[in-house]
Design an enzyme around this catalytic site. Sequence first.
Site, PDB file in Angstrom:
ATOM      1  N   TYR A 156      -6.324   4.690   6.947  1.00  0.00           N
ATOM      2  CA  TYR A 156      -6.808   4.377   8.296  1.00  0.00           C
ATOM      3  C   TYR A 156      -7.617   5.530   8.883  1.00  0.00           C
ATOM      4  O   TYR A 156      -8.407   5.329   9.795  1.00  0.00           O
ATOM      5  CB  TYR A 156      -5.631   4.081   9.238  1.00  0.00           C
ATOM      6  CG  TYR A 156      -5.140   2.656   9.235  1.00  0.00           C
ATOM      7  CD1 TYR A 156      -4.900   1.970   8.053  1.00  0.00           C
ATOM      8  CD2 TYR A 156      -4.883   1.989  10.436  1.00  0.00           C
ATOM      9  CE1 TYR A 156      -4.427   0.674   8.060  1.00  0.00           C
ATOM     10  CE2 TYR A 156      -4.410   0.695  10.451  1.00  0.00           C
ATOM     11  CZ  TYR A 156      -4.178   0.040   9.262  1.00  0.00           C
ATOM     12  OH  TYR A 156      -3.704  -1.248   9.281  1.00  0.00           O
ATOM     13  N   LYS A 184       1.957   3.315  -4.483  1.00  0.00           N
ATOM     14  CA  LYS A 184       1.196   2.727  -5.593  1.00  0.00           C
ATOM     15  C   LYS A 184       0.869   3.871  -6.557  1.00  0.00           C
ATOM     16  O   LYS A 184      -0.293   4.148  -6.872  1.00  0.00           O
ATOM     17  CB  LYS A 184      -0.069   2.034  -5.048  1.00  0.00           C
ATOM     18  CG  LYS A 184      -0.816   1.178  -6.060  1.00  0.00           C
ATOM     19  CD  LYS A 184      -0.078  -0.080  -6.491  1.00  0.00           C
ATOM     20  CE  LYS A 184      -0.833  -0.782  -7.621  1.00  0.00           C
ATOM     21  NZ  LYS A 184      -0.088  -1.934  -8.171  1.00  0.00           N
ATOM     22  N   ASP A 189       3.406  -3.521  -4.693  1.00  0.00           N
ATOM     23  CA  ASP A 189       3.326  -4.943  -5.067  1.00  0.00           C
ATOM     24  C   ASP A 189       4.724  -5.494  -5.356  1.00  0.00           C
ATOM     25  O   ASP A 189       5.067  -6.613  -4.950  1.00  0.00           O
ATOM     26  CB  ASP A 189       2.358  -5.173  -6.241  1.00  0.00           C
ATOM     27  CG  ASP A 189       2.527  -4.181  -7.382  1.00  0.00           C
ATOM     28  OD1 ASP A 189       3.314  -3.218  -7.240  1.00  0.00           O
ATOM     29  OD2 ASP A 189       1.882  -4.365  -8.430  1.00  0.00           O
ATOM     30  N   ASP A 220       1.587  -1.529   7.270  1.00  0.00           N
ATOM     31  CA  ASP A 220       0.967  -2.573   8.092  1.00  0.00           C
ATOM     32  C   ASP A 220       1.173  -3.932   7.432  1.00  0.00           C
ATOM     33  O   ASP A 220       1.613  -4.898   8.072  1.00  0.00           O
ATOM     34  CB  ASP A 220      -0.527  -2.275   8.250  1.00  0.00           C
ATOM     35  CG  ASP A 220      -1.242  -3.387   9.013  1.00  0.00           C
ATOM     36  OD1 ASP A 220      -0.713  -3.825  10.043  1.00  0.00           O
ATOM     37  OD2 ASP A 220      -2.324  -3.807   8.556  1.00  0.00           O
ATOM     38  N   ASP A 258       4.052  -7.267   8.467  1.00  0.00           N
ATOM     39  CA  ASP A 258       3.711  -8.669   8.779  1.00  0.00           C
ATOM     40  C   ASP A 258       4.509  -9.593   7.865  1.00  0.00           C
ATOM     41  O   ASP A 258       5.043 -10.619   8.307  1.00  0.00           O
ATOM     42  CB  ASP A 258       2.208  -8.941   8.576  1.00  0.00           C
ATOM     43  CG  ASP A 258       1.411  -8.825   9.880  1.00  0.00           C
ATOM     44  OD1 ASP A 258       1.776  -7.972  10.714  1.00  0.00           O
ATOM     45  OD2 ASP A 258       0.433  -9.576  10.056  1.00  0.00           O
TER      46      ASP A 258
END
Length: 357
Positions: A141, A189, A221, A245, A249
């Site tokens: 970000y 990751k 993942d 983020d 959700d």
Amino acid sequence: MEARVVTLPGDGIGPEVVAEGVKALQAVADRYGHHFTFEERLIGGCAIAATGSPLPEETLEACRRADAVLMGAVGDPRYDDPRSPVRPEQGLLAIRKGLGVFANLRPVKVYRQLLHASTLKPEVIADVDLLVVRELTGGIYFGPRQEATGSDGTAYDTMVYTADEVRRIAHIAFRLARRRRGKVTSVDKANVLAASRLWRRVVTEVAAEYPDVTLETMLVDAAAMHLLRRPAEFDVLVTANMFGDILTDEASMLAGSMGMLPSASLGEGRRGLYEPVHGSAPDIAGQGIANPLAAILSAGLLLRHSLELEEEAQAIEDAVEAVLAEGYRTRDIQEEGTIPVGTREMGDLIAERISHA
Ligand code: IPM
Ligand code: MG
């Protein structure tokens, strides 16, 4: 106690839900004999419209003087055009950075009363009680970025982490896990990204200082999959800005609705920024139907983390449970046999319960 709270209603449903958060805080003040003052400021699309900037300097200064900040949401479809030079979301990123709130706590709890509101099977989500600790002021970000000029240009964003940034968020996660079930899952990751390999190494080093906490590392993942497969096994998840983020959700669907998830963003001191995980929802803005519980629960986190008023925070959480148990539901969590209410009615019911706590 005396406390100064800056409110940043923002865009879309933000003003509607923040009003209910303020109502809950006022009910707490009256019930427990505190004095809270509320000062409203601009952020996001409404700030661009009024001043040209998504985060006017004056807003940031008011927040720096406050004990805590309660925010609604930013985002306005008017700025969705990729060529738009200024966007409401820039205001949100700038205030997080400007206040130095690098640790974003997003608790995900499944209310028994909402077991059937989720699209997932009740037996899978029944015991979910997890906390995502999202790094909030670094990563992709905030790394070096280039916008493409034309449609055939090149654009990039860069995920950058320093060891210090990883270390400080890791300490927060381990400290929080100690007060919970003693488990941290660090999500990265590392099989592809250098920044993730640093992340994993530093988190593993920090773990050595917390022998009473179990560390598990997981690729992002796989974490996305396990959040649906066996969500109840997670305690604290700690992860980079963008992974957090996305995963939050996803995790909100365990709770049945985005409208149920609060968040607290903390830095070195006590001052924090509190906001629902959900966005500005322009499609339902102004209709009085948004779920204010995420904003109200965010106000609860404000009491707990910035003002150290644990009993009062608990009163808000108990009020939410009670009102759900009585069957009241906003549209997003409605089921057969429940009592439909709007944003303001839901806020009134919560305030009422707090007054009688
Ligand atoms: C969130 C939101 C923001 C984010 C957007 C609005 C910039 O999705 O708080 O999760 O990506 O951090
Ligand atoms: Mg998000």
